[in-house]
Each structure stands twice: as C-alpha cells, then as structure tokens.
Scaffold this motif. Structure first.
Motif, short mmCIF file in Angstrom:
data_model
loop_
_atom_site.label_atom_id
_atom_site.label_comp_id
_atom_site.label_asym_id
_atom_site.label_seq_id
_atom_site.Cartn_x
_atom_site.Cartn_y
_atom_site.Cartn_z
N SER A 153 0.84 -0.92 0.52
CA SER A 153 0.54 0.12 0.29
C SER A 153 1.30 1.26 -0.13
O SER A 153 0.66 2.31 -1.43
CB SER A 153 -0.68 -0.17 1.29
OG SER A 153 -0.59 -0.06 2.79
N ARG A 157 1.80 3.73 -4.10
CA ARG A 157 0.69 4.10 -3.97
C ARG A 157 0.44 5.75 -4.82
O ARG A 157 1.46 5.34 -5.71
CB ARG A 157 0.78 5.67 -2.28
CG ARG A 157 2.14 5.95 -2.13
CD ARG A 157 1.93 6.52 -1.04
NE ARG A 157 3.55 7.24 -1.28
CZ ARG A 157 4.39 7.19 -0.89
NH1 ARG A 157 5.00 5.79 -0.40
NH2 ARG A 157 5.27 7.69 -0.82
N ILE A 165 -5.66 4.04 4.84
CA ILE A 165 -5.32 2.97 5.21
C ILE A 165 -6.04 2.59 6.78
O ILE A 165 -6.09 2.92 7.41
CB ILE A 165 -3.50 2.28 5.81
CG1 ILE A 165 -3.40 2.36 4.05
CG2 ILE A 165 -4.02 0.95 5.90
CD1 ILE A 165 -1.72 2.66 4.87
#
Length: 174
Positions: A153, A157, A165
């Motif tokens: 993540s 990104r 998140i």
C-alpha cells in the motif's frame, strides 16, 4: 512433463530455502550490531556532559534521535527476519504442516503497524485500525500476508493523493 515439472518445483523450493537461509546470516549481524549501537548510545549519554549552546542538540541526538533510528532499524530487521522465516517455511510447505491456531488479530496487525511507523510517517499516510476479530490460521503466514499488503500500500500508492489505510473486520458466521 509431470516429472520435469516436479523436478523444477523441487529446484525452486531448494533455491528459496537456500536464499532465505543465507540472507538470515547478515540480517542477524545487523540485529546484533544495532543492539550494540543502542547500548553505546546509552553509555555515551551517561558519559557526555555537554556545555553551552550545543548541550540541547547533543542531548536530543543521544537520547532521542539515535535511539529512535536504531529502534526503526531493529523493527525493520525483525520484519525482514519474519519474512525470510516465512520464505523458509514456504519452501518446505509440503514437508512442514501449517501451525494453525487462533490468532489475536489486534496484536498481530497492531505489531505490524508499529513496526511500519517509519514507512507510514515517511509516506504521510493516515492509518486507522478498528477492533479485529480473532482468526484461525497459521500466524506466520497471516503476518506475511498483512505485512505484504501494508508494504504494498505504501510502495504502490498514488503520490498525488494522501494514502489512507483503514483496517477493520467483523466476525463471520462459523
């Protein structure tokens, strides 16, 4: 063709095992020397009595900045060690049974979030985590899955948007 595929699969498993095993040695050195540096910082802090305008900066470096950096190094080394251990286990997946147990997801995810604090801070990410239900699984494998998801993540990104998140869960029907 099946025999050749089995042979290639065994070669791949052996490669993963050897690579993971060999990577753990320098990692353990990093872990040990980071611990030594942390102890040296504490010792220096006790020995050095700065005077004048530099006193505050030296104190901040010895008592806050260096220990904080070493803490992040230690957590990163621990995470890498867990990932390598997961690879070692995966390479022997067919010969080692999964260790399934009831996993406290609040502890597992909370520990991962703490260990990745530096990454989240650097990415200026907003991270939230609600109360999570327990899960019946192999803890090491589950940790690896969540670690990969969180790491990806940050790495994947969109830099033009703030990374948000939100981790949540609810117990399903048994």
């Amino acid at each position: 063709a099946t025999a050749e595929l089995k042979e290639k699969n065994c070669e791949l498993q052996d490669f993963i095992y050897i690579a993971s095993h060999d990577l753990r040695s320098p990692l353990l050195n990093l872990q040990g020397f980071s611990k030594n540096l942390d102890e040296y910082c504490a010792e220096l802090s006790g020995l050095v009595k700065p005077q004048g305008g530099e006193a505050g900066r030296l104190e901040e470096l010895l008592d806050k900045k260096l220990p904080e950096a070493l803490n992040y190094i230690g957590k990163g080394v621990a995470d890498m060690d867990r990932l390598l251990y997961g690879l070692l286990r995966m390479s022997r997946l067919w010969s080692v049974p999964l260790a399934q147990e009831t996993v406290n997801m609040d502890e597992l995810v909370g520990g991962l979030l703490k260990s990745m604090t530096f990454h989240f801070k650097e990415a200026e990410a907003a991270v939230s985590c609600g109360e999570l239900p327990p899960c019946f699984a192999d803890k090491a494998q589950l940790r690896q899955v969540f670690s990969s998801l969180l790491d990806n993540s940050v790495k994947c990104r969109d830099p033009s948007r703030r990374l948000l998140i939100n981790i949540s869960g609810k117990a399903g029907a048994s």
